[in-house]
Design an enzyme around this catalytic site. Sequence first.
Site, short mmCIF file in Angstrom:
data_model
loop_
_atom_site.label_atom_id
_atom_site.label_comp_id
_atom_site.label_asym_id
_atom_site.label_seq_id
_atom_site.Cartn_x
_atom_site.Cartn_y
_atom_site.Cartn_z
N LYS A 51 -17.96 -29.86 -15.66
CA LYS A 51 -17.98 -28.79 -16.66
C LYS A 51 -17.83 -29.38 -18.06
O LYS A 51 -18.61 -29.05 -18.96
CB LYS A 51 -16.83 -27.83 -16.35
CG LYS A 51 -16.99 -26.46 -16.94
CD LYS A 51 -15.81 -25.56 -16.56
CE LYS A 51 -15.91 -25.07 -15.13
NZ LYS A 51 -14.68 -24.42 -14.66
N ARG A 121 -9.63 -24.22 -18.43
CA ARG A 121 -10.55 -24.24 -17.29
C ARG A 121 -10.50 -25.58 -16.59
O ARG A 121 -10.52 -26.62 -17.21
CB ARG A 121 -11.97 -24.00 -17.77
CG ARG A 121 -12.08 -23.00 -18.87
CD ARG A 121 -13.48 -22.98 -19.48
NE ARG A 121 -14.50 -22.59 -18.52
CZ ARG A 121 -15.80 -22.62 -18.78
NH1 ARG A 121 -16.24 -23.06 -19.95
NH2 ARG A 121 -16.66 -22.24 -17.87
N GLY A 130 -14.97 -21.68 -7.22
CA GLY A 130 -13.90 -20.80 -6.76
C GLY A 130 -12.66 -21.54 -6.32
O GLY A 130 -11.68 -20.93 -5.91
N MET A 132 -10.73 -23.84 -8.13
CA MET A 132 -9.70 -24.04 -9.13
C MET A 132 -9.63 -22.79 -10.01
O MET A 132 -10.56 -22.02 -10.08
CB MET A 132 -10.06 -25.26 -9.98
CG MET A 132 -10.52 -26.45 -9.17
SD MET A 132 -9.23 -27.23 -8.24
CE MET A 132 -8.39 -28.02 -9.57
N ARG A 373 -24.61 -26.24 -14.80
CA ARG A 373 -24.55 -27.31 -13.80
C ARG A 373 -25.81 -27.21 -12.95
O ARG A 373 -26.48 -26.17 -12.94
CB ARG A 373 -23.31 -27.16 -12.93
CG ARG A 373 -23.28 -25.84 -12.20
CD ARG A 373 -21.97 -25.64 -11.45
NE ARG A 373 -21.90 -24.30 -10.90
CZ ARG A 373 -20.77 -23.63 -10.71
NH1 ARG A 373 -19.62 -24.15 -11.04
NH2 ARG A 373 -20.79 -22.43 -10.19
N HIS A 495 -18.92 -14.71 -4.64
CA HIS A 495 -18.36 -15.85 -3.92
C HIS A 495 -19.08 -16.07 -2.59
O HIS A 495 -19.46 -17.18 -2.25
CB HIS A 495 -16.87 -15.59 -3.69
CG HIS A 495 -16.20 -16.67 -2.90
ND1 HIS A 495 -15.98 -16.57 -1.54
CD2 HIS A 495 -15.74 -17.89 -3.26
CE1 HIS A 495 -15.39 -17.68 -1.12
NE2 HIS A 495 -15.23 -18.49 -2.14
N SER A 821 -30.81 -54.90 18.07
CA SER A 821 -30.60 -53.50 17.72
C SER A 821 -29.12 -53.22 17.92
O SER A 821 -28.58 -53.48 18.99
CB SER A 821 -31.44 -52.59 18.60
OG SER A 821 -31.18 -51.25 18.27
N CYS A 888 -29.57 -48.33 16.90
CA CYS A 888 -30.01 -47.24 17.77
C CYS A 888 -28.85 -46.37 18.23
O CYS A 888 -29.00 -45.50 19.06
CB CYS A 888 -30.77 -47.79 18.97
SG CYS A 888 -29.79 -48.91 19.97
N TYR A 908 -34.77 -51.15 10.31
CA TYR A 908 -35.00 -49.73 10.61
C TYR A 908 -33.75 -49.08 11.18
O TYR A 908 -32.82 -49.76 11.62
CB TYR A 908 -36.18 -49.57 11.59
CG TYR A 908 -35.90 -50.07 12.99
CD1 TYR A 908 -35.25 -49.25 13.93
CD2 TYR A 908 -36.28 -51.35 13.39
CE1 TYR A 908 -34.99 -49.71 15.21
CE2 TYR A 908 -36.01 -51.81 14.67
CZ TYR A 908 -35.37 -50.98 15.58
OH TYR A 908 -35.09 -51.43 16.85
P1 ADP Z 1 -15.12 -21.53 -12.51
O1 ADP Z 1 -15.00 -23.00 -12.47
O2 ADP Z 1 -14.44 -20.84 -11.40
O3 ADP Z 1 -16.52 -21.09 -12.71
P2 ADP Z 1 -14.69 -21.13 -15.31
O4 ADP Z 1 -13.83 -22.12 -15.96
O5 ADP Z 1 -16.13 -21.33 -15.48
O6 ADP Z 1 -14.30 -21.04 -13.80
O7 ADP Z 1 -14.25 -19.76 -15.90
C1 ADP Z 1 -14.27 -18.53 -15.27
C2 ADP Z 1 -14.97 -17.48 -16.13
O8 ADP Z 1 -14.42 -17.40 -17.41
C3 ADP Z 1 -16.42 -17.78 -16.31
O9 ADP Z 1 -17.15 -16.59 -16.15
C4 ADP Z 1 -16.50 -18.28 -17.71
O10 ADP Z 1 -17.75 -18.03 -18.26
C5 ADP Z 1 -15.39 -17.51 -18.39
N1 ADP Z 1 -14.89 -18.26 -19.53
C6 ADP Z 1 -14.34 -19.46 -19.50
N2 ADP Z 1 -14.02 -19.91 -20.72
C7 ADP Z 1 -14.38 -18.95 -21.56
C8 ADP Z 1 -14.34 -18.81 -22.99
N3 ADP Z 1 -13.87 -19.78 -23.76
N4 ADP Z 1 -14.80 -17.69 -23.53
C9 ADP Z 1 -15.29 -16.71 -22.74
N5 ADP Z 1 -15.37 -16.77 -21.42
C10 ADP Z 1 -14.93 -17.87 -20.81
MG MG Z 2 -17.65 -21.22 -14.06
#
Ligand code: ADP
Ligand code: MG
Length: 932
Positions: A51, A121, A130, A132, A373, A495, A821, A888, A908
């Site tokens: 990220k 974040r 989902g 962290m 990503r 999710h 082999s 093998c 191989y």
């Molecule tokens: P995950 O890794 O679970 O995707 P994120 O760190 O991306 O978690 O954050 C979760 C949500 O919060 C995402 O929808 C992201 O776009 C939003 N978000 C994170 N940082 C900001 C920010 N600085 N301003 C507005 N929205 C944010």
């Molecule tokens: Mg995110």
Amino acid sequence: MATATARKPAKAAAKTNSRPATSVKGGKITYFFGKSKCDGKGDMKGLLGGKGANLAAMTRIGLPVPPGFTITTEVCTYYYDNGKRFPPNMAGDLAKAVVWLEKETGKKFGDPKNPLLVSVRSGSRDSMPGMMDTILNLGLNDATTDGLKAATNNGRFAWDSYRRFVQMYGDVVMGVQKRHENEHEPFDEVMDELKREVSALQDTDLNEGDLKELVRRYKALIKERTGKEFPADPVKQLEGAIGAVFGSWMNERAVLYRQKYRIPDDWGTAVNVQSMVFGNMGDDCATGVAFTRDPATGANVFYGEYLVNAQGEDVVAGVRTPNKISEMAKDPIIGPAFRELERVRKTLEKNFGDVQDFEFTIEKKKLFMLQTRNGKRTALAYVKIAHDMVKEKLMTPEHAIRSGDPEALNQLLQPIFDRDAYAAAKKEGRLMATGLPAGPGAASGAVVFTASKAEELAAKGQHVVLARIETSPEDLRGMIASDGILTCRGGVSSHAALVARQMGKVCVAGAGEIHIDYHTGKLTCGGITLKEGDPISINGSTGEVINGAIATADSELKQVLVGKTLKPADSPVFQYYNSLMKLADKYRKLGIRTNADQPDQVTNAVAFGAEGIGLCRTEHMFFEGDRIIAVRQMILADNEVDRKGALALLLPHQQKDFEGIFRALNGLPACIRLLDPPLHEFLPQHDNEKGQKEVATQLKTTVEKVMQRVNELHEFNPMLGFRGCRLGIKFPEISEMQARAIFQAAAAVLKEGIKVKPEIMIPLVGFKKELDLQVEIVHRVAGEVMKETGKKFPYSVGTMIEVPRGALTADEIAETAEFFSFGTNDLTQTCLGMSRDDSGSFLPSYQSSEIIKTNPFASIDTTGVGQLMKIGVEKGRKTNPDLKIGICGEHGGDPSSVVFCHTIGLNYVSCSPFRVPIARLAAAQAALKDAK
Ligand code: ADP
Ligand code: MG
Ligand code: MG
């Protein structure tokens, strides 16, 4: 799972950590991303997490990213290496970074007039969706909320932001969470109650006053559950949040995820502190997630969802039903931002060279990018996107190969619904509902409503479909255990959809007509009611949910390549697959062979791209039809004459088998192993008196005689017993018969004008002399057959390296052997002194205690067994530079083992027919790793 929580992360990390624990001290801890300064880069994922690196990359290419800074993964590693303490320069650097961010944004932390608000974040090297937890709106307290209200002239917004912050902070940092699977989220419960009291339908119906009340109740809930006050000081809040992100690296979900995807614990997570933008300021604001192409099918369409007047995870969490991204163009207020999004879509693909999965927020009609990503995709989408984007010159061929998950190609072989059975079910009115097609394929099984039930039934070997109102990371185990996942709520970026795509599970998401009641354990839809255990079928390619079981049929790929019931030209899937495989073949250096004992298996494997047989087990042929009678006669024979008589009966059968195989190979090499298993395997054992009687009658002898022979053959350790070349040493006539069958078949097929390349492989050799004795026989018989038939056929003789002594004396053995082999199944057993069939009782504990990382029978133990292999290769080639070397064992189809085989210079790998595509891709990836 006890094992996951019982682990001692700090110690485990310390042991495997390759970086010195002090590397952070005095070093750079924070990396800025902003207009005035951008320290990071897209290729710094190891240090900044995926990220953080990509936020920097987007900032660099001029995309609108709210400024912030990234705390490196090294800090996380340090934290766990040092008893959960931060490096000494942490506090100072953090304070400096905050000052920088204040300057960059023109706002101040904790300033009631113009407060700086941030998100905290997590972000590890590989995205862990989902896993962290993120905290938004940090910096708010009673005073700054009033300030935010004044600055934006929007009280509802200010208090909505505050209540979200208290909720997230209370959950993630202070640990106020639901206590068991079927309890509601405590904060949601408080909100639902307030909504009822004020007759609000949606969260957007709550007014400023309601939200103020909500904050009060949230704080009370926190106090009641934790005994602690909610912290008002933004600096305290920030420290708490950063600690929680690092803490979440070792939460059970994250640990489980890493185990599944083999992500090392010591990679650590980075923390991103980023200034907030707001999608919840009104109807000119929105938040959303999108893919630059469809991650389920790979189609080149803009794919995603957004919600007006919402923040953060609202879209993913299914709070309200989101809108399709394409609808945004028609929105009278934020429509213009859509055109910018379309531009961003192109920019992203061009700059990142792959499909992007990104998050955005629109604040007062202005677009902000919050994350990007490489999009996780199904195998189908992978082959289509690789095919399309390479053609469009948006993706490099190298990336197309590198980015694939070889194992996932299995998905392309997974069954689909039988066309007729499916049509019939719909005609019978069994179609219950249609949700979103979130993970393609067919799943049919017992419906269950909890992750634990899914695990329980799957453990019993049942097929299950996990049905939830919506899924959350807690359901991960159940999702792993299920054939398919069905949810009533949530969109294509929910999710459930995300995880299903990644795991290659069949998934239908957001089937809104379906209702699930966890308490009564019932699923209802229209007039239909299903209880737990009832059969249900879901079609992840169309989104259809069908009552009852439906028969499945072969995948398109199998219909083209195996059944040949579908023409290649009529199958787009085949064409995408085929173009990727051809690309892989261009890069790979390893040959790919197959383990096959029958002509039809050979034909399949060749269709999948095998370039010959790496292992043909002759004993499988001994069981077919009534030839087992002759085999038993041979075993029961008292003398050489009788034994030869029995073998003579077997000869024509074996010859026929080999002829079939040579024809199917049509000139490709066939590595044929002479008889290997201990002879007792061919006789009914002590526990089978009836069988022994039958054998006695068949062979016109007495039961006593049969029993006596069974007793004689009994071994305490058959794996280390009278087997392999030891059979041929004691009974040379067995090897002689087999060699004759092979060569006579070769001569016969050659006469038909088909080329043959037999390679005769002597098993279980540990001494050069063993091989010498057997090779002598093979050469003699070859000469005889050539003379008798007048046909000259090429052939070679080599050995399996599958006992440590064979590897250690490879230089001697290679004086005789023309090829090696590696029989890595036996080599693993004998190197580790561990029987594969008996290891089930302790291997799982070995894995959870981290004595071994992966099952050595599935993936080569590179440090142990691998050393023997390296020695075998080096010593073997020393005396015989032309020595051809393959593998093998079962490992030949395991992607990481394939990479290892490439690294040590094998010629191989050989694997089961259906794993050939996997091995092709893995071999290409291995070659590219080299090139780097
Ligand atoms: P995950 O890794 O679970 O995707 P994120 O760190 O991306 O978690 O954050 C979760 C949500 O919060 C995402 O929808 C992201 O776009 C939003 N978000 C994170 N940082 C900001 C920010 N600085 N301003 C507005 N929205 C944010
Ligand atoms: Mg995110
Ligand atoms: Mg073996």
